[in-house]
Design an enzyme around this catalytic site. Structure first.
Site, short mmCIF file in Angstrom:
data_model
loop_
_atom_site.label_atom_id
_atom_site.label_comp_id
_atom_site.label_asym_id
_atom_site.label_seq_id
_atom_site.Cartn_x
_atom_site.Cartn_y
_atom_site.Cartn_z
N HIS A 197 0.84 -1.20 0.00
CA HIS A 197 0.00 0.00 0.00
C HIS A 197 0.87 1.24 0.00
O HIS A 197 1.95 1.28 0.57
CB HIS A 197 -0.96 0.02 1.20
CG HIS A 197 -0.28 -0.16 2.52
ND1 HIS A 197 0.10 -1.40 2.99
CD2 HIS A 197 0.10 0.72 3.46
CE1 HIS A 197 0.68 -1.26 4.17
NE2 HIS A 197 0.71 0.03 4.47
N HIS B 90 0.80 5.27 0.99
CA HIS B 90 0.09 6.27 1.80
C HIS B 90 0.09 7.62 1.08
O HIS B 90 1.14 8.08 0.63
CB HIS B 90 0.82 6.49 3.13
CG HIS B 90 0.84 5.32 4.06
ND1 HIS B 90 0.01 5.23 5.15
CD2 HIS B 90 1.59 4.20 4.07
CE1 HIS B 90 0.26 4.10 5.80
NE2 HIS B 90 1.22 3.46 5.17
P1 5GP Z 1 1.87 0.37 7.35
O1 5GP Z 1 1.76 -1.12 7.14
O2 5GP Z 1 2.38 1.10 6.14
O3 5GP Z 1 2.65 0.73 8.58
O4 5GP Z 1 0.44 0.99 7.62
C1 5GP Z 1 -0.74 0.26 7.65
C2 5GP Z 1 -1.84 1.29 7.69
O5 5GP Z 1 -3.07 0.65 7.48
C3 5GP Z 1 -1.94 2.07 9.00
O6 5GP Z 1 -1.86 3.46 8.70
C4 5GP Z 1 -3.32 1.68 9.55
O7 5GP Z 1 -3.97 2.76 10.19
C5 5GP Z 1 -4.05 1.23 8.31
N1 5GP Z 1 -5.03 0.16 8.53
C6 5GP Z 1 -4.82 -1.01 9.17
N2 5GP Z 1 -5.91 -1.78 9.13
C7 5GP Z 1 -6.85 -1.08 8.46
C8 5GP Z 1 -8.20 -1.35 8.09
O8 5GP Z 1 -8.76 -2.41 8.38
N3 5GP Z 1 -8.86 -0.40 7.41
C9 5GP Z 1 -8.27 0.79 7.07
N4 5GP Z 1 -9.01 1.66 6.38
N5 5GP Z 1 -6.98 1.08 7.38
C10 5GP Z 1 -6.30 0.17 8.07
#
Ligand code: 5GP
Ligand code: ZN
Length: 135
Positions: free
Chosen positions: A99, A101
């Protein structure tokens, strides 16, 4: 992958504030935003990270990201935007479905990336609506 939260969002099997979708990608609001309108862009296909991502899906994600970034700017009045993308636990990755951001920036937001706070309840769908309508 059955137990991947972002695959479930891509299949509409889990709730999300989806702001944009096409045949290869989905863009939806991060549930714990760094700033208002913080959006994640994912490929519908499951790849754990950038190292595994196919070149075609990387291209599709990049195109969606630019399109949605413009809508965040227009729809929410963001004056700038940070792109962030983490690969591997050591880089702070928590969800192992690739993903990107999109983090809107507002004048005087004093943002320190990494500090989050949740939406007030009705502001969550309202924020998504404003981006959708600006696309
Ligand atoms: P990373 O893996 O890049 O650290 O970030 C994962 C991101 O996914 C975080 O910013 C978190 O808030 C978001 N996130 C995790 N689970 C969910 C979910 O079920 N729904 C949504 N909309 N965001 C999510
Ligand atoms: Zn997945």
């Amino acid at each position: 992958m059955m137990d991947c939260p972002f695959c479930q969002i891509a299949r509409h099997q889990a709730p999300a504030q989806i702001v944009y979708e096409d045949d290869r990608t989905v863009a939806f609001l991060d549930i714990n935003p760094v700033s208002r309108g913080h959006t994640l862009v994912i490929p519908k296909g499951h790849y754990p990270d950038l190292f595994e991502l196919s070149p075609g899906d990387w291209q599709a994600v990049a195109l969606t990201a630019q399109r949605v970034a413009k809508a965040i700017k227009a729809g929410l009045g963001a004056e700038g935007l940070n792109l962030l993308q983490s690969n591997g636990p050591v880089a702070g990755q928590v969800v192992f479905h690739f993903h990107l951001h999109l983090i809107p920036r507002y004048r005087g937001d004093g943002l320190r990336l990494g500090h989050r706070s949740p939406y007030r309840e009705q502001d969550f769908p309202e924020t998504a609506r404003r981006i959708r309508e600006a696309l």
